[in-house]
Design a protein around this motif. Structure first.
Motif, PDB file in Angstrom:
ATOM      1  N   ALA A 102       2.546  -2.260  -5.757  1.00  0.00           N
ATOM      2  CA  ALA A 102       1.419  -2.446  -6.665  1.00  0.00           C
ATOM      3  C   ALA A 102       1.518  -1.497  -7.854  1.00  0.00           C
ATOM      4  N   LEU A 103       1.870  -0.246  -7.563  1.00  0.00           N
ATOM      5  CA  LEU A 103       2.029   0.717  -8.654  1.00  0.00           C
ATOM      6  C   LEU A 103       3.167   0.304  -9.573  1.00  0.00           C
ATOM      7  N   ARG A 104       4.243  -0.178  -8.988  1.00  0.00           N
ATOM      8  CA  ARG A 104       5.390  -0.580  -9.796  1.00  0.00           C
ATOM      9  C   ARG A 104       5.044  -1.792 -10.659  1.00  0.00           C
ATOM     10  N   ARG A 105       4.335  -2.756 -10.107  1.00  0.00           N
ATOM     11  CA  ARG A 105       3.937  -3.935 -10.878  1.00  0.00           C
ATOM     12  C   ARG A 105       3.011  -3.546 -12.039  1.00  0.00           C
ATOM     13  N   ALA A 106       2.193  -2.518 -11.823  1.00  0.00           N
ATOM     14  CA  ALA A 106       1.275  -2.062 -12.876  1.00  0.00           C
ATOM     15  C   ALA A 106       1.959  -1.172 -13.907  1.00  0.00           C
ATOM     16  N   GLY A 107       3.241  -0.890 -13.709  1.00  0.00           N
ATOM     17  CA  GLY A 107       3.964  -0.061 -14.669  1.00  0.00           C
ATOM     18  C   GLY A 107       3.645   1.407 -14.564  1.00  0.00           C
ATOM     19  N   ILE A 108       3.284   1.895 -13.384  1.00  0.00           N
ATOM     20  CA  ILE A 108       2.895   3.287 -13.171  1.00  0.00           C
ATOM     21  C   ILE A 108       3.947   3.962 -12.313  1.00  0.00           C
ATOM     22  N   ASN A 109       4.411   5.103 -12.739  1.00  0.00           N
ATOM     23  CA  ASN A 109       5.408   5.869 -12.016  1.00  0.00           C
ATOM     24  C   ASN A 109       4.710   6.714 -10.961  1.00  0.00           C
ATOM     25  N   ALA A 110       4.883   6.367  -9.701  1.00  0.00           N
ATOM     26  CA  ALA A 110       4.205   7.093  -8.619  1.00  0.00           C
ATOM     27  C   ALA A 110       4.692   8.517  -8.494  1.00  0.00           C
ATOM     28  N   ALA A 111       5.910   8.809  -8.932  1.00  0.00           N
ATOM     29  CA  ALA A 111       6.448  10.162  -8.806  1.00  0.00           C
ATOM     30  C   ALA A 111       5.710  11.161  -9.685  1.00  0.00           C
ATOM     31  N   ARG A 112       4.939  10.691 -10.647  1.00  0.00           N
ATOM     32  CA  ARG A 112       4.223  11.597 -11.532  1.00  0.00           C
ATOM     33  C   ARG A 112       2.932  12.107 -10.911  1.00  0.00           C
ATOM     34  N   PHE A 113       2.566  11.578  -9.725  1.00  0.00           N
ATOM     35  CA  PHE A 113       1.344  11.997  -9.045  1.00  0.00           C
ATOM     36  C   PHE A 113       1.701  12.816  -7.815  1.00  0.00           C
ATOM     37  N   ALA A 114       0.927  13.840  -7.557  1.00  0.00           N
ATOM     38  CA  ALA A 114       1.195  14.712  -6.412  1.00  0.00           C
ATOM     39  C   ALA A 114       1.046  13.966  -5.091  1.00  0.00           C
ATOM     40  N   ASP A 115       0.087  13.003  -5.039  1.00  0.00           N
ATOM     41  CA  ASP A 115      -0.133  12.230  -3.809  1.00  0.00           C
ATOM     42  C   ASP A 115       0.563  10.885  -3.845  1.00  0.00           C
ATOM     43  N   GLY A 116       1.485  10.701  -4.774  1.00  0.00           N
ATOM     44  CA  GLY A 116       2.191   9.434  -4.883  1.00  0.00           C
ATOM     45  C   GLY A 116       1.345   8.298  -5.410  1.00  0.00           C
ATOM     46  N   GLY A 117       0.192   8.611  -6.031  1.00  0.00           N
ATOM     47  CA  GLY A 117      -0.684   7.585  -6.587  1.00  0.00           C
ATOM     48  C   GLY A 117      -1.675   7.026  -5.590  1.00  0.00           C
ATOM     49  N   ALA A 118      -1.839   7.687  -4.424  1.00  0.00           N
ATOM     50  CA  ALA A 118      -2.746   7.164  -3.394  1.00  0.00           C
ATOM     51  C   ALA A 118      -4.194   7.174  -3.878  1.00  0.00           C
ATOM     52  N   ALA A 119      -4.630   8.282  -4.512  1.00  0.00           N
ATOM     53  CA  ALA A 119      -6.011   8.363  -4.995  1.00  0.00           C
ATOM     54  C   ALA A 119      -6.268   7.332  -6.084  1.00  0.00           C
ATOM     55  N   LEU A 120      -5.315   7.147  -6.956  1.00  0.00           N
ATOM     56  CA  LEU A 120      -5.474   6.154  -8.018  1.00  0.00           C
ATOM     57  C   LEU A 120      -5.552   4.749  -7.431  1.00  0.00           C
ATOM     58  N   LEU A 121      -4.731   4.463  -6.413  1.00  0.00           N
ATOM     59  CA  LEU A 121      -4.752   3.144  -5.782  1.00  0.00           C
ATOM     60  C   LEU A 121      -6.065   2.892  -5.068  1.00  0.00           C
ATOM     61  N   ALA A 122      -6.614   3.941  -4.417  1.00  0.00           N
ATOM     62  CA  ALA A 122      -7.907   3.781  -3.737  1.00  0.00           C
ATOM     63  C   ALA A 122      -9.013   3.489  -4.743  1.00  0.00           C
ATOM     64  N   ALA A 123      -8.981   4.182  -5.855  1.00  0.00           N
ATOM     65  CA  ALA A 123      -9.996   3.930  -6.885  1.00  0.00           C
ATOM     66  C   ALA A 123      -9.853   2.525  -7.450  1.00  0.00           C
ATOM     67  N   ALA A 124      -8.607   2.035  -7.604  1.00  0.00           N
ATOM     68  CA  ALA A 124      -8.392   0.688  -8.116  1.00  0.00           C
ATOM     69  C   ALA A 124      -8.898  -0.362  -7.127  1.00  0.00           C
ATOM     70  N   VAL A 125      -8.682  -0.130  -5.828  1.00  0.00           N
ATOM     71  CA  VAL A 125      -9.167  -1.077  -4.816  1.00  0.00           C
ATOM     72  C   VAL A 125     -10.688  -1.132  -4.829  1.00  0.00           C
ATOM     73  N   SER A 126     -11.336   0.055  -4.924  1.00  0.00           N
ATOM     74  CA  SER A 126     -12.807   0.087  -4.972  1.00  0.00           C
ATOM     75  C   SER A 126     -13.324  -0.637  -6.201  1.00  0.00           C
ATOM     76  N   ALA A 127     -12.675  -0.401  -7.330  1.00  0.00           N
ATOM     77  CA  ALA A 127     -13.112  -1.061  -8.560  1.00  0.00           C
ATOM     78  C   ALA A 127     -12.908  -2.561  -8.481  1.00  0.00           C
ATOM     79  N   SER A 128     -11.839  -3.000  -7.837  1.00  0.00           N
ATOM     80  CA  SER A 128     -11.585  -4.432  -7.696  1.00  0.00           C
ATOM     81  C   SER A 128     -12.622  -5.078  -6.798  1.00  0.00           C
ATOM     82  N   ILE A 129     -12.955  -4.408  -5.675  1.00  0.00           N
ATOM     83  CA  ILE A 129     -13.963  -4.965  -4.757  1.00  0.00           C
ATOM     84  C   ILE A 129     -15.319  -5.035  -5.443  1.00  0.00           C
ATOM     85  N   PHE A 130     -15.650  -3.968  -6.196  1.00  0.00           N
ATOM     86  CA  PHE A 130     -16.937  -3.944  -6.888  1.00  0.00           C
ATOM     87  C   PHE A 130     -17.024  -5.048  -7.941  1.00  0.00           C
ATOM     88  N   SER A 131     -15.899  -5.287  -8.600  1.00  0.00           N
ATOM     89  CA  SER A 131     -15.888  -6.322  -9.632  1.00  0.00           C
ATOM     90  C   SER A 131     -16.052  -7.708  -9.026  1.00  0.00           C
TER      91      SER A 131
END
Length: 562
Positions: A529-558
């Motif tokens: 999912a991160l790769r499809r979105a054009g986001i480099n997971a290596a740039r995040f300390a948690d591998g983008g886990a927090a960003l992915l969780a926020a994206a899932v919450s925003a998607s469900i809310f939408s």
């Protein structure tokens, strides 16, 4: 017949009783003094009597429309308009460190108009503090009253950085009248009762640089053009400021110590960090553009009076070497050496030039392209006039954008004709003469425009970040918001609230990708999912886990909201 010729033809008589310009007097002052001799106390009527046209603006330092004074200057004053400009304006000071051709172009512009001279000469963009009010010298005023029975505004008292009278060494008195007249056509004459508070400055007692600078500045008014490249690096290198670690910082510190804060606050505007001498960075680099005359004078005086000075001359000059291969006697020397058996490198070493220059000296000169024909010039001029008629409300810049190549050809072939045949818009239709800007209405409209542009950027596919810089660039509002942001609070608030930062853009891209996966029913792994979105997971300390969780919450809310 041009506008100047038609207006001059109307005034076919000499002006009786017009006073002669006095020594070192500003043309502005001579016109102001003439009011009581001619009985024309109204600014428009005085301008009509002198220029033959009531719409000429009053400009003390670099006045324009001197072509309208042709009859007055030749018939009444006995001097040409070029002599009038060089003797009774500040053009000699501002063009001294430029080339002969540049001064000639400035004098040509002053014959027609001077509306852009302060921009083209770099006066507006410079951090040098220009006089804000008129100045008088008490000693000069007393001498004038005894000799002429009246006093006047002198050129030498209104140069940037001049705090004392160059003749008497006395501090100048600051009058209450602004040097840029509030009444755009108003000419204010000098009077002894205008003597007010003197300039309160503090100079280091061991140097007394203010009088030396005043004398050097006044000397530039009537001096010929230097027409040379001023490179201060050799002098500064011998003084230990160039070619060593922290040399520039030491130069700035010694320069500030030499003049003192009491003088520098009248010379240069501070930057955001409070530093007034940041322009010294240009001095220690290869000279690429003309500096303000005050910068030349201050650095020259600093080098000349430096205690560790090791130079014969205070201002070293660099000889021009470009185009030397075209000089005939140098080409003859090169050919003579080549005939004696010298190689190209040996010729270069003998003449003290680069080997490429020596090679050009030994080869034939390139044949210049023939000048454009008169018929081509006439066709281009006709095309420009047609373009101007088709777009009567367009500005010069807008016309230029419609046909850039046509504008470039005319600019190279006959610049004076192009400047004369500008847009058809009348002066009464421009921003200056129109109604004042209603900033509240403008702020409301701009905020709606910003909202629309942000919505347009966020709807792009592939996604595009709606950054503040991109929004302002697309709307061409960078300069407006930068200079008048305090008058556009709603627009600024909209920009701050609606424009995206990098984290917000990441979240929006990832949310869109998660929503697409949930809709298709084929969930992907977090890394995919991160790769499809054009986001480099290596740039995040948690591998983008927090960003992915926020994206899932925003998607469900939408989806729930829909």
């Amino acid at each position: 017949m041009s506008a100047i010729e038609s207006r001059t033809a109307v005034r076919n008589r000499a002006i009786v009783g017009l006073p002669q310009p006095l020594p070192d007097e500003l043309l502005y002052s001579a016109i102001a003094r003439s009011a009581k001799y001619l009985g024309q106390w109204g600014p428009k009527s005085l301008s009509r009597e002198i220029y033959g046209h009531q719409g000429i603006l009053a400009c003390p330092d670099l006045p324009g429309s001197l072509g309208l004074l042709e009859e007055v200057s030749n018939g009444v004053w006995g001097i040409t308009t070029t002599q009038l400009a060089l003797r009774h304006t500040l053009v000699g000071y501002y063009t001294h460190f430029r080339s002969v051709e540049q001064r000639r172009q400035v004098l040509i512009k002053m014959q027609v108009s001077s509306s852009n001279l302060h921009l083209s000469l770099g006066i507006c963009a410079s951090n040098v503090i220009a006089p804000s009010k008129f100045h008088l010298c008490a000693a000069c005023t007393a001498d004038d009253m005894s000799v002429y029975g009246e006093t006047y505004w002198r050129r030498s008292h209104h140069l940037p950085g001049v705090l004392v009278c160059a003749r008497h060494g006395l501090p100048l008195s600051v009058c209450q009248f602004p040097f840029r007249p509030k009444g755009r056509h108003e000419h204010i004459a000098a009077h002894p009762r205008m003597l007010d508070n003197v300039i309160d400055y503090m100079s280091p007692p061991e140097y007394g640089a203010e009088w030396q600078l005043a004398k050097a500045s006044v000397a530039l008014l009537d001096s010929p053009v230097a027409d040379q490249v001023y490179d201060y690096r050799p002098a500064l290198k011998l003084l230990g400021y160039v070619g060593r670690h922290e040399g520039t910082a030491g130069l700035k510190a010694d320069f500030e110590r030499f003049y003192g804060e009491g003088l520098l606050k009248y010379f240069f505007k501070p930057r955001l960090d409070g530093n007034r001498v940041g322009w010294i960075d240009e001095i220690v680099r290869k000279p690429r553009r003309a500096l303000h005359p005050l910068k030349h004078l201050t650095i020259s005086l600093f080098i000349e009076r430096h205690p560790r000075r090791l130079l014969e001359s205070a201002v070293p000059q660099k000889e021009k070497t470009w185009g030397i291969y075209r000089v005939e006697h140098r080409r003859a020397e090169a050919r003579e050496l080549a005939d004696r058996g010298f190689s190209t490198n040996a010729v270069a070493a003998k003449l003290g030039v680069d080997w490429k220059t020596a090679e050009r000296m030994l080869s034939s000169l390139p044949v210049s392209e023939p000048r454009r024909g008169v018929q081509q010039d006439e066709r281009d001029q006709g095309a420009w006039l047609g373009l101007r008629r088709e777009n009567p409300n367009a500005s010069r810049t807008e016309l230029r954008r419609l046909d850039p190549s046509l504008y470039a050809r005319l600019y190279r072939a006959d610049r004076q004709w192009l400047m004369t045949h500008g847009p058809l818009r009348l002066a009464a239709n421009n921003g200056r003469n129109s109604a004042r800007v209603c900033w509240a209405t403008r702020d409301h409209k701009l905020s709606e425009t910003v909202l629309a542009e942000v919505a347009s950027l966020r709807s792009r596919c592939p996604p595009l970040r709606a950054s503040k810089n991109r929004v302002l660039a697309n709307l061409e509002l960078r300069a407006l918001v930068h200079h008048y942001g305090d008058k556009l609070p709603r627009t600024v608030a909209t920009l701050n609230a609606m424009c995206e930062g990098v984290p917000d853009f990441h979240l929006r891209r990832l949310t869109a990708e998660v929503s697409k996966q949930r809709t298709s029913g084929r969930p992907l792994s977090p890394s995919a999912a991160l790769r499809r979105a054009g986001i480099n997971a290596a740039r995040f300390a948690d591998g983008g886990a927090a960003l992915l969780a926020a994206a899932v919450s925003a998607s469900i809310f939408s989806q729930d909201k829909n």
